[in-house]
Design an enzyme around this catalytic site. Structure first.
Site, short mmCIF file in Angstrom:
data_model
loop_
_atom_site.label_atom_id
_atom_site.label_comp_id
_atom_site.label_asym_id
_atom_site.label_seq_id
_atom_site.Cartn_x
_atom_site.Cartn_y
_atom_site.Cartn_z
N ARG A 251 101.99 46.34 121.05
CA ARG A 251 101.62 45.02 120.51
C ARG A 251 102.70 44.44 119.59
NH1 ARG A 251 98.49 46.16 123.91
NH2 ARG A 251 96.22 46.05 123.84
N SER B 199 90.49 42.16 121.32
CA SER B 199 90.50 43.17 120.26
C SER B 199 90.74 42.52 118.90
CB SER B 199 91.60 44.20 120.51
OG SER B 199 91.31 44.90 121.69
N GLU C 44 94.81 42.71 114.98
CA GLU C 44 95.54 42.31 116.18
C GLU C 44 95.44 40.79 116.34
OE1 GLU C 44 95.36 44.73 119.64
OE2 GLU C 44 95.41 43.02 120.99
C1 LIG Z 1 88.49 38.90 126.92
C2 LIG Z 1 89.85 39.22 126.36
C3 LIG Z 1 90.53 40.35 126.78
C4 LIG Z 1 91.79 40.65 126.26
N1 LIG Z 1 92.43 41.77 126.70
C5 LIG Z 1 93.67 42.05 126.24
C6 LIG Z 1 94.39 43.21 126.72
O1 LIG Z 1 93.92 43.96 127.56
N2 LIG Z 1 95.62 43.44 126.21
C7 LIG Z 1 96.21 42.62 125.28
O2 LIG Z 1 97.34 42.87 124.88
N3 LIG Z 1 95.55 41.53 124.82
C8 LIG Z 1 94.32 41.22 125.28
N4 LIG Z 1 93.65 40.11 124.81
C9 LIG Z 1 94.27 39.27 123.77
C10 LIG Z 1 95.11 38.09 124.30
O3 LIG Z 1 94.68 37.67 125.58
C11 LIG Z 1 96.58 38.46 124.35
O4 LIG Z 1 97.04 38.82 123.07
C12 LIG Z 1 97.45 37.30 124.89
O5 LIG Z 1 98.76 37.78 125.05
C13 LIG Z 1 97.49 36.10 123.95
O6 LIG Z 1 98.12 35.05 124.63
P1 LIG Z 1 97.76 33.52 124.34
O7 LIG Z 1 98.59 32.68 125.22
O8 LIG Z 1 96.30 33.31 124.42
O9 LIG Z 1 98.24 33.40 122.82
P2 LIG Z 1 97.53 32.57 121.67
O10 LIG Z 1 96.23 33.20 121.33
O11 LIG Z 1 97.54 31.12 122.00
O12 LIG Z 1 98.54 32.84 120.47
C14 LIG Z 1 98.64 34.14 119.92
C15 LIG Z 1 99.95 34.23 119.11
O13 LIG Z 1 101.06 34.05 120.01
C16 LIG Z 1 101.86 32.95 119.59
N5 LIG Z 1 102.32 32.25 120.80
C17 LIG Z 1 101.55 31.72 121.78
N6 LIG Z 1 102.32 31.17 122.73
C18 LIG Z 1 103.61 31.33 122.30
C19 LIG Z 1 104.87 30.96 122.84
N7 LIG Z 1 105.01 30.32 124.01
N8 LIG Z 1 105.99 31.29 122.13
C20 LIG Z 1 105.90 31.95 120.95
N9 LIG Z 1 104.73 32.33 120.40
C21 LIG Z 1 103.60 32.02 121.07
C22 LIG Z 1 100.95 32.08 118.75
O14 LIG Z 1 101.69 31.29 117.84
C23 LIG Z 1 100.08 33.11 118.06
O15 LIG Z 1 100.73 33.65 116.94
C24 LIG Z 1 92.39 39.79 125.31
C25 LIG Z 1 91.71 38.64 124.90
C26 LIG Z 1 90.45 38.35 125.41
C27 LIG Z 1 89.76 37.09 124.97
#
Ligand SMILES: Cc1cc2nc3c(=O)[nH]c(=O)nc-3n(C[C@H](O)[C@H](O)[C@H](O)COP(=O)(O)OP(=O)(O)OC[C@H]3O[C@@H](n4cnc5c(N)ncnc54)[C@H](O)[C@@H]3O)c2cc1C
Length: 297
Positions: free
Chosen positions: A169, A218, A288
């Site tokens: 992570r 998480s 996280e």
């Molecule tokens: C049901 C569910 C299951 C999940 N399972 C997992 C799993 O198995 N493994 C896992 O690792 N995570 C999991 N997650 C968490 C999440 O999906 C991941 O962390 C994912 O990578 C977040 O991406 P996002 O585009 O939604 O980021 P966001 O939630 O929109 O942003 C999260 C962070 O990333 C930054 N960010 C977003 N886009 C960019 C960009 N283009 N450039 C720079 N920074 C950026 C944001 O500023 C923020 O700090 C899960 C979430 C849910 C709801």
């Protein structure tokens, strides 16, 4: 606001609860939905010149946003920057707003293997790269070849992935900014076999995690050699609630919005969970989920 490519798509006062998977969060002063790398560069340059704070939003699947909202500009790539380009030899280029499930399915259809473990993560390529998201033994950093980041001045940097320190992570990106595009290298695979593995992993996910609920996944990172969910469960937090915020009965590390949960309720539950685990096991759980806004106010 006008860029060189025409007027950019922007919205004032949009409720971030509509842009986060947990469905919590107040208004963003301004949201911009760029359509190209060039627009991203122009916008960041302009925001820097105007002295406005900029945040980056993907699918909002790892975010808890304060009910009082956030000041400044939120740059959201998910809406208009999800293009992918496939080339010979397993090379795939994806824009930062590409959703991981779509990425994995299109790779599988193209006879490429290596991203099926990521198919169940409801985030964007940019959001996932920013924290090296992963599942079932695969991290996104492992399959990346390069990452393109636009910094706060609008300058584009291409970083070679093997020079980036990836850990659980964590991605030690040497440049701060928005991840606009990522180049991947995947192995050849038989589509039917790749889809079969994806199906198996998604079934496993459905069996062990809440499905179809409003959640940010998480809440806490797993401490070394431990599982945050198990610790929370042992500390009696499975099914614990504050208002409409609930630690799932199925997986205690998943915080769910069961109705009209507020950011304060979610935060109270998080603080309670952390405190209970500290008292029970002497372990300090690290968050996280990312917090946006003035939670200390
Ligand atoms: C049901 C569910 C299951 C999940 N399972 C997992 C799993 O198995 N493994 C896992 O690792 N995570 C999991 N997650 C968490 C999440 O999906 C991941 O962390 C994912 O990578 C977040 O991406 P996002 O585009 O939604 O980021 P966001 O939630 O929109 O942003 C999260 C962070 O990333 C930054 N960010 C977003 N886009 C960019 C960009 N283009 N450039 C720079 N920074 C950026 C944001 O500023 C923020 O700090 C899960 C979430 C849910 C709801």
């Amino acid at each position: 606001m006008a860029g060189r490519t025409g007027k950019v798509e922007e919205v004032y006062g949009a409720k971030l609860r509509d842009f986060t998977t947990i469905g919590i969060g107040g208004a963003a002063e301004r949201m911009i939905f760029p359509r190209s790398l060039q627009e991203v560069q122009e916008i960041l340059k302009m925001e820097r010149e105007e002295g406005r704070e900029v945040r980056f939003l993907g699918a909002g699947s790892n975010l808890l946003v304060y009910d009082g909202g956030v000041r400044g500009t939120v740059l959201c790539l998910k809406k208009n920057m999800g293009k992918m380009l496939f080339s010979a030899g397993g090379s795939v280029v994806a824009e930062g707003g590409t959703m991981l499930p779509r990425f994995a399915v299109l790779c599988a259809l193209s006879g490429l293997s290596g991203s099926e473990e990521l198919a169940g993560i409801p985030g964007t390529v940019g959001g996932a790269m920013s924290m090296n998201a992963g599942a079932y033994g695969r991290f996104i950093g492992e399959i990346a070849e390069w990452v393109e980041i636009v910094d706060a001045e609008g300058r584009l940097h291409r970083l070679v992935a093997h020079n980036i320190g990836f850990a659980y992570r964590e991605a030690a990106l040497p440049v701060r900014g928005v991840i606009a595009r990522v180049g991947f290298r995947l192995a050849p695979g038989v589509p039917d076999e790749v889809f079969a593995r994806m199906k198996t992993l998604n079934e496993k996910r459905r069996a062990t995690q809440p499905w179809g609920e409003r959640t940010f996944g998480s809440t806490f990172r797993n401490p070394p050699n431990e599982k945050a969910g198990r610790l929370l469960e042992q500390a009696g937090m499975k099914g614990a609630r504050e208002g409409d915020a609930l630690f799932s009965e199925k997986h205690a590390n998943f915080l769910i919005n069961t109705g009209r949960a507020t950011s304060a309720e979610a935060l109270r539950l998080i603080v309670r969970g952390r405190e209970q685990v500290r008292v029970m096991a002497g372990i300090d759980l690290a968050l996280e989920v990312k917090l946006w806004g003035d939670f200390d106010a």
